[in-house]
Scaffold this active site. Structure first.
Site, mmCIF file in Angstrom:
data_model
loop_
_atom_site.group_PDB
_atom_site.id
_atom_site.type_symbol
_atom_site.label_atom_id
_atom_site.label_comp_id
_atom_site.label_asym_id
_atom_site.label_seq_id
_atom_site.Cartn_x
_atom_site.Cartn_y
_atom_site.Cartn_z
ATOM 1 C CB CYS A 178 -2.277 1.769 6.107
ATOM 2 S SG CYS A 178 -1.758 0.889 4.370
ATOM 3 C CG HIS A 194 -1.987 -1.104 1.172
ATOM 4 N ND1 HIS A 194 -2.969 -0.771 1.997
ATOM 5 C CD2 HIS A 194 -2.107 -2.032 0.353
ATOM 6 C CE1 HIS A 194 -3.884 -2.040 1.838
ATOM 7 N NE2 HIS A 194 -3.341 -2.690 0.931
ATOM 8 C CB CYS A 243 -6.601 -0.235 5.104
ATOM 9 S SG CYS A 243 -4.949 -0.964 4.995
ATOM 10 C CD GLU A 277 -2.138 4.362 2.758
ATOM 11 O OE1 GLU A 277 -3.278 4.951 2.943
ATOM 12 O OE2 GLU A 277 -1.721 3.483 2.304
#
Length: 155
Positions: free
Chosen positions: A86, A53, A83, A55
């Site tokens: 993260c 991801h 999410c 992040e």
């Protein structure tokens, strides 16, 4: 630079990732002392890595850039509300602040729904993946090894 400038950079990063078919429409930048020290976009498809991801990738870059695993003093700007994975990484990294644009509901509306993970974590939904404990003395010894290590660096 201003908050909107940093968010614009995160959005540009997300656009780059979408156009390259690297993953979903998510971008992130990390700012330290007014300067961008990391930028990333979602690369789940490109890397075949469900943890890639924006992040997470930005946190990894920032840690390398600052040569430390605690990112206090840093702000994360990201195009989507983080999410659960993260969210956890943000807390492990000790970021000072997170500024995000699109909500989880916005992401869910286009197929990126992580609500089921929150439901499992909070116990409102059964976990479809069995977690089975298999305790061994060898594994217990590892905890003692760490506990007794004189030069350990706590994190």
């Amino acid at each position: 630079m201003k908050k909107q400038d940093f968010m614009h950079l995160a959005a540009e990063e997300a656009r780059r990732g979408v156009e390259a078919n690297h993953g979903g429409p998510f971008g992130a930048v990390i700012v330290f002392q007014g300067k961008v020290i990391a930028r990333a976009h979602n690369e789940v498809i490109r890397r075949n890595d469900p943890t890639a991801h924006a992040e997470i990738l930005a946190i990894r870059q920032a840690g390398e850039m600052l040569s430390r695993f605690h990112l206090d003093g840093c702000t994360l700007y990201c195009t989507g509300e983080p999410c659960p994975m993260c969210f956890s990484a943000i807390h492990w990294a000790h970021l000072d602040r997170v500024v995000y644009c699109n909500s989880k509901a916005d992401a869910a509306a286009i197929g990126f729904d992580d609500q089921f993970i929150t439901e499992i974590i909070t116990g409102r939904q059964a976990d479809p993946i069995p977690f089975v404990r298999h305790a061994t003395q060898e594994c217990k010894t590892l905890l003692k090894l760490w506990e007794n290590k004189e030069d350990k660096i706590l994190y």
